[in-house]
Design a protein around this motif. Structure first.
Motif, PDB file in Angstrom:
ATOM      1  N   PRO A  95      45.221  16.073  38.332  1.00 23.52           N
ATOM      2  CA  PRO A  95      45.025  16.106  39.783  1.00 23.52           C
ATOM      3  C   PRO A  95      45.216  14.747  40.450  1.00 23.52           C
ATOM      4  CG  PRO A  95      43.372  17.438  38.697  1.00 23.52           C
ATOM      5  CD  PRO A  95      44.107  16.719  37.604  1.00 23.52           C
ATOM      6  N   GLY A  96      45.988  14.741  41.539  1.00 21.24           N
ATOM      7  CA  GLY A  96      46.251  13.513  42.270  1.00 21.24           C
ATOM      8  C   GLY A  96      45.028  12.933  42.935  1.00 21.24           C
ATOM      9  N   LEU A 103      36.090   8.958  33.585  1.00 17.12           N
ATOM     10  CA  LEU A 103      35.585  10.224  33.061  1.00 17.12           C
ATOM     11  C   LEU A 103      36.534  11.366  33.415  1.00 17.12           C
ATOM     12  CD1 LEU A 103      33.475  12.267  31.970  1.00 17.12           C
ATOM     13  CD2 LEU A 103      32.399  12.175  34.241  1.00 17.12           C
ATOM     14  N   PHE A 104      36.892  11.467  34.686  1.00 21.72           N
ATOM     15  CA  PHE A 104      37.741  12.579  35.123  1.00 21.72           C
ATOM     16  C   PHE A 104      39.153  12.476  34.547  1.00 21.72           C
ATOM     17  CE2 PHE A 104      34.346  12.692  38.286  1.00 21.72           C
ATOM     18  CZ  PHE A 104      34.063  14.049  38.308  1.00 21.72           C
ATOM     19  N   GLU A 105      39.684  11.261  34.460  1.00 24.58           N
ATOM     20  CA  GLU A 105      41.000  11.074  33.846  1.00 24.58           C
ATOM     21  C   GLU A 105      40.999  11.551  32.398  1.00 24.58           C
ATOM     22  OE1 GLU A 105      43.077   7.197  35.988  1.00 24.58           O
ATOM     23  OE2 GLU A 105      41.743   6.909  34.290  1.00 24.58           O
ATOM     24  N   ALA A 106      40.026  11.081  31.636  1.00 25.14           N
ATOM     25  CA  ALA A 106      39.977  11.414  30.213  1.00 25.14           C
ATOM     26  C   ALA A 106      39.834  12.920  30.005  1.00 25.14           C
ATOM     27  CB  ALA A 106      38.821  10.667  29.538  1.00 25.14           C
ATOM     28  N   TRP A 107      38.992  13.550  30.791  1.00 24.56           N
ATOM     29  CA  TRP A 107      38.791  14.991  30.655  1.00 24.56           C
ATOM     30  C   TRP A 107      40.067  15.765  30.978  1.00 24.56           C
ATOM     31  CZ3 TRP A 107      36.049  18.589  28.490  1.00 24.56           C
ATOM     32  CH2 TRP A 107      36.130  19.908  28.968  1.00 24.56           C
ATOM     33  N   GLU A 108      40.706  15.431  32.082  1.00 23.33           N
ATOM     34  CA  GLU A 108      41.898  16.177  32.498  1.00 23.33           C
ATOM     35  C   GLU A 108      43.058  15.960  31.533  1.00 23.33           C
ATOM     36  OE1 GLU A 108      41.953  18.437  34.655  1.00 23.33           O
ATOM     37  OE2 GLU A 108      40.106  18.082  35.749  1.00 23.33           O
ATOM     38  N   ARG A 117      51.175  11.283  36.043  1.00 21.10           N
ATOM     39  CA  ARG A 117      52.192  11.977  35.250  1.00 21.10           C
ATOM     40  C   ARG A 117      51.859  11.890  33.760  1.00 21.10           C
ATOM     41  NH1 ARG A 117      55.456   9.670  39.431  1.00 21.10           N
ATOM     42  NH2 ARG A 117      55.855   7.769  38.208  1.00 21.10           N
ATOM     43  N   LEU A 118      51.706  13.051  33.154  1.00 23.25           N
ATOM     44  CA  LEU A 118      51.382  13.140  31.731  1.00 23.25           C
ATOM     45  C   LEU A 118      52.635  13.532  30.963  1.00 23.25           C
ATOM     46  CD1 LEU A 118      49.292  13.211  29.399  1.00 23.25           C
ATOM     47  CD2 LEU A 118      48.827  15.598  30.035  1.00 23.25           C
ATOM     48  N   LEU A 119      53.043  12.675  30.029  1.00 23.94           N
ATOM     49  CA  LEU A 119      54.229  12.892  29.200  1.00 23.94           C
ATOM     50  C   LEU A 119      53.789  13.182  27.766  1.00 23.94           C
ATOM     51  CD1 LEU A 119      57.291  12.794  28.644  1.00 23.94           C
ATOM     52  CD2 LEU A 119      57.069  10.297  28.427  1.00 23.94           C
TER      53      LEU A 119
END
Length: 224
Positions: A206-207, A44-49, A214-216
């Motif tokens: 956020p780590g 959930l948090f990954e997808a949102w961020e 890392r978002l490319l």
């Protein structure tokens, strides 16, 4: 909520609805996810961020969510921008619970009904167009490279959050003497994207959610 829960692989369930009692879009999405009872908190948090960072740069287009798992990212991308009419969720083997999660979110936002399409197939077989916005969270190892190549071949915008870097199979460019191996892999990915005539954008999520943060992102440079 304990910050460590953001990286938890434990499923969110209706018992956790009380953690998300505000009126923000994120909290509304989180309550729908909890009511579905199928998704780990980390996802959930990954997808949102990822979605909010991508939407700051890219608007509109058909969303093509590669190696999508449950497909949550596609739903959030549509909710953040109504200029995108539809989303294609692509995976070679969907979790059984993907449909349950999608149903819970569509029930909360009926405007999504009929706009999200699940296609069980390989990443390689998906036909893309320049109008597409290709996204992928944690396409494992060289699958991230396949996603990038597919997007570049179509001239589509792209955003990936790589994981499971296989330094034996992924290109490092001989940079391991200067850079940690997985970072070298992502640096080469960014360099290849730029060499393909793309403008490159790099960000991190956020780590505390994941160390693989890392978002490319990239889009075709019209001047080239």
């Amino acid at each position: 909520m304990n910050p460590q829960m953001k990286s938890s692989k434990s499923r969110l369930t209706p018992r956790q609805v009380s953690w998300f009692q505000g009126d923000s879009l994120f909290e509304k999405i989180a309550r729908a996810v909890c009511n579905a009872g199928m998704l780990p908190a980390k996802e959930l948090f990954e997808a949102w961020e990822v979605a909010r960072r991508v939407r700051r740069k890219f608007r509109g287009g058909r969303i093509v969510d590669m190696a999508c798992g449950h497909g949550l990212l596609s739903h959030i991308m549509l909710l953040l921008d109504d200029q995108s009419e539809e989303a294609l969720c692509v995976d070679s083997n969907f979790p059984v619970s993907a449909g349950v999660l999608s149903k819970a979110i569509v029930e909360a936002w009926p405007k999504l009904n009929g706009r999200i399409h699940y296609v069980e197939t390989s990443v390689e077989s998906v036909a893309l167009t320049p109008n597409d916005l290709v996204v992928s969270i944690h396409a494992c190892g060289v699958l991230t490279d396949t996603v990038l190549k597919k997007a570049v071949s179509a001239g589509a915008r792209v955003a990936v959050l790589p994981c499971c870097h296989d330094v034996e199979r992924c290109e490092t460019g001989g940079l391991e003497g200067w850079l940690e191996g997985t970072l070298a892999v992502d640096v080469i990915r960014a360099a290849r994207l730029r060499a393909s005539g793309y403008t490159v954008i790099t960000r991190t999520i956020p780590g505390e959610i994941t160390p693989k943060n890392r978002l490319l992102m990239g889009y075709p440079d019209a001047s080239k």
